[in-house]
Scaffold this active site. Structure first.
Site, PDB file in Angstrom:
ATOM      1  N   PHE A 146       0.858  -1.193   0.000  1.00  0.00           N
ATOM      2  CA  PHE A 146       0.000   0.000   0.000  1.00  0.00           C
ATOM      3  C   PHE A 146       0.889   1.236   0.000  1.00  0.00           C
ATOM      4  CE2 PHE A 146      -2.319   3.604   1.630  1.00  0.00           C
ATOM      5  CZ  PHE A 146      -3.456   3.560   0.848  1.00  0.00           C
ATOM      6  N   ASP A 231       9.093   3.155   1.978  1.00  0.00           N
ATOM      7  CA  ASP A 231       7.915   3.922   2.383  1.00  0.00           C
ATOM      8  C   ASP A 231       7.687   3.681   3.874  1.00  0.00           C
ATOM      9  OD1 ASP A 231       5.378   4.815   3.005  1.00  0.00           O
ATOM     10  OD2 ASP A 231       4.446   4.080   1.157  1.00  0.00           O
ATOM     11  N   LYS A 260       2.135  11.284   7.324  1.00  0.00           N
ATOM     12  CA  LYS A 260       1.327  11.011   8.506  1.00  0.00           C
ATOM     13  C   LYS A 260       1.809  11.722   9.773  1.00  0.00           C
ATOM     14  CE  LYS A 260      -1.290   7.278   6.713  1.00  0.00           C
ATOM     15  NZ  LYS A 260      -0.949   6.146   5.883  1.00  0.00           N
TER      16      LYS A 260
HETATM   17  C1  LIG Z   1      -1.141   6.186   4.389  1.00  0.00           C
HETATM   18  C2  LIG Z   1      -0.051   5.634   3.549  1.00  0.00           C
HETATM   19  C3  LIG Z   1       0.255   6.189   2.289  1.00  0.00           C
HETATM   20  C4  LIG Z   1      -0.554   7.290   1.665  1.00  0.00           C
HETATM   21  O1  LIG Z   1      -0.586   8.449   2.400  1.00  0.00           O
HETATM   22  P1  LIG Z   1      -1.752   9.536   2.103  1.00  0.00           P
HETATM   23  O2  LIG Z   1      -1.390  10.695   2.977  1.00  0.00           O
HETATM   24  O3  LIG Z   1      -3.036   8.888   2.485  1.00  0.00           O
HETATM   25  O4  LIG Z   1      -1.683   9.836   0.644  1.00  0.00           O
HETATM   26  C5  LIG Z   1       1.330   5.664   1.601  1.00  0.00           C
HETATM   27  N1  LIG Z   1       2.049   4.640   2.104  1.00  0.00           N
HETATM   28  C6  LIG Z   1       1.777   4.079   3.299  1.00  0.00           C
HETATM   29  C7  LIG Z   1       2.629   2.969   3.805  1.00  0.00           C
HETATM   30  C8  LIG Z   1       0.706   4.538   4.047  1.00  0.00           C
HETATM   31  O5  LIG Z   1       0.404   3.952   5.212  1.00  0.00           O
END
Ligand SMILES: *Cc1c(COP(=O)(O)O)cnc(C)c1O
Length: 413
Positions: A146, A231, A260
């Site tokens: 994700f 990520d 985040k």
């Molecule tokens: C939440 C998340 C995203 C996307 O972030 P947004 O601010 O919702 O665009 C990308 N990668 C990971 C691992 C995430 O948990």
């Protein structure tokens, strides 16, 4: 799941559903206030927040230091655009680079935008530094990943629902199984510019890879001169019991993608952090964002980082996370197949007989504990890292009630 009739909750949900696009299916609770690990709904009910906005609230709701930093900046200047310098951006990128032990920072807003930024950087590095032929760059990604919801990012999702109906998709991505370093090696071609992965697949159901995976992937990539993109939007900034989850291993990414909790839930702030060699590929005009690097976001992010370090949130996360999973395991619930996680990121996989995690989340909500199923069959518990042991015990009591009761098949749930 219908809310009680005649309540403010019902009224608000009705207008949300009437006028809002229905791209989410939230639990039937309407939150109006938050403080620390606690939230209150429009009808005055109190809950513990064990989702923490998917780890955007590692510092808790409305952390007083962040509130103060935000207020102070609101009194001064909120937005300049990058057409001019502002006095918060410089210190923000310097402090974030130092926190990560890296050289350069490119600030954006949402997580998906930062992932897009990392992809652009890796591709341009491939063409201008590695010497890959024009438009031939390949990036290796993991199954069950994700990374966000933009067109290019869903182009390498393996979840059919994320992709269906949104084509044509972006080419240039190859998928390998998660947790398998040999598969990464086998997927590398002369055109491979980067590997993009998560240290733990949080949205994918809190999947922890085998020990040594990240370190081995790092070695393979280095050998083939392929960039290592990690990520850590959800796993980073203390969530997994270290400042960054990859620090559990001897692994060093070339680009680290953050978001985040970077601004503690006050503002959308994301960033790509990395080497001068890679982030140095961007020239003026190559990339940008009107709000990226704005002084309001930068000021609150600076304080958000200081809170993580000074309140020792990674250490708290490690200790309390270990305790939480020990207590969960000791419940020996017949409905639980597996308990996974690191730090205060925990996934509880429900048994095949139970099927889905949603009924447990609904029942926990009725007991005053908010959490959400992820990947249908797992309950994710990820409270703010400022949670106390007493508060965690309060949660465990309710979880025990639900996980050790008769089961989701009967009318009890
Ligand atoms: C939440 C998340 C995203 C996307 O972030 P947004 O601010 O919702 O665009 C990308 N990668 C990971 C691992 C995430 O948990």
């Amino acid at each position: 799941m219908a809310p009680k009739t005649g309540t403010e909750t019902e009224r608000i949900i009705a207008i949300t559903e009437r006028y809002g696009a229905s791209n989410y299916s939230p639990l039937p609770v309407v939150l109006a206030r938050g403080e620390g690990v606690w939230v209150e709904d429009v009808d005055g009910n109190r809950y513990m927040d064990m989702l923490a906005a998917y780890s955007a609230l590692n510092q808790g709701h409305r952390h007083p230091r962040l509130l103060e930093a935000m207020r102070a900046q609101l009194e001064r200047c909120t937005l300049t655009s990058r057409a001019f310098h502002n006095d918060q951006l410089g210190p923000f990128v310097a402090e974030l680079a130092e926190l990560c032990g890296m050289e350069k920072v490119l600030p954006m807003n949402s997580g998906a935008e930062a992932v897009e930024t990392a992809i652009k950087a890796a591709r341009k590095w491939g063409y201008t530094v590695k010497g890959v032929a024009e438009d031939r760059a390949e990036i290796i990604c993991c199954a069950n990943n994700f990374h966000g919801r933009t067109i290019s990012v869903i182009s390498f999702s393996t979840d059919p629902q994320y992709r269906a109906g949104f084509g044509p998709l972006t080419p240039g991505f190859r998928i390998v199984p998660f947790g398998d370093a040999a598969a990464v090696r086998a997927a590398i071609t002369p055109n491979t510019v980067a590997f993009l992965g998560e240290p733990i697949q949080a949205e994918g159901g809190v999947i922890v890879p085998p020990a040594g995976y990240l370190a081995e992937v790092g070695r393979v990539l280095k050998e083939h001169r392929v960039l290592f993109l990690l990520d850590e939007i959800q796993t980073g900034l203390g969530r997994c019991g270290k400042l960054f989850a990859h620090q559990w291993e001897d692994a060093r990414p070339d680009l680290l993608v953050l978001g985040k909790a970077l601004a503690g839930g006050f503002y959308p702030v994301s960033a790509v952090v990395g080497s001068s060699e890679v982030l140095g590929v961007f020239q003026p005009g190559d990339h940008g964002s009107t709000f990226g690097g704005n002084p309001l976001g930068a000021a609150v992010a600076r304080e958000a980082m200081r809170v993580i370090v000074e309140e020792k949130l990674p250490e708290r996360s490690r200790e309390l996370g270990d305790y939480f999973r020990r207590e969960l395991a000791a419940m020996k619930s017949p409905h639980v197949k597996e308990i996974r996680g690191r730090g205060l990121l925990t996934g509880v996989e429900v048994s095949a007989a139970v099927g889905t995690a949603y009924p447990f989340c609904k029942k926990l909500m009725d007991k005053g504990l908010l959490c959400k199923d992820t990947h249908t069959t797992a309950i994710r518990f990820a409270p703010p890292l400022v949670i106390t042991k007493d508060e965690l015990d309060w949660a465990l009591e309710r979880i025990r009630d639900v996980l050790c009761s008769a089961g989701p098949a009967g009318p009890a749930i």
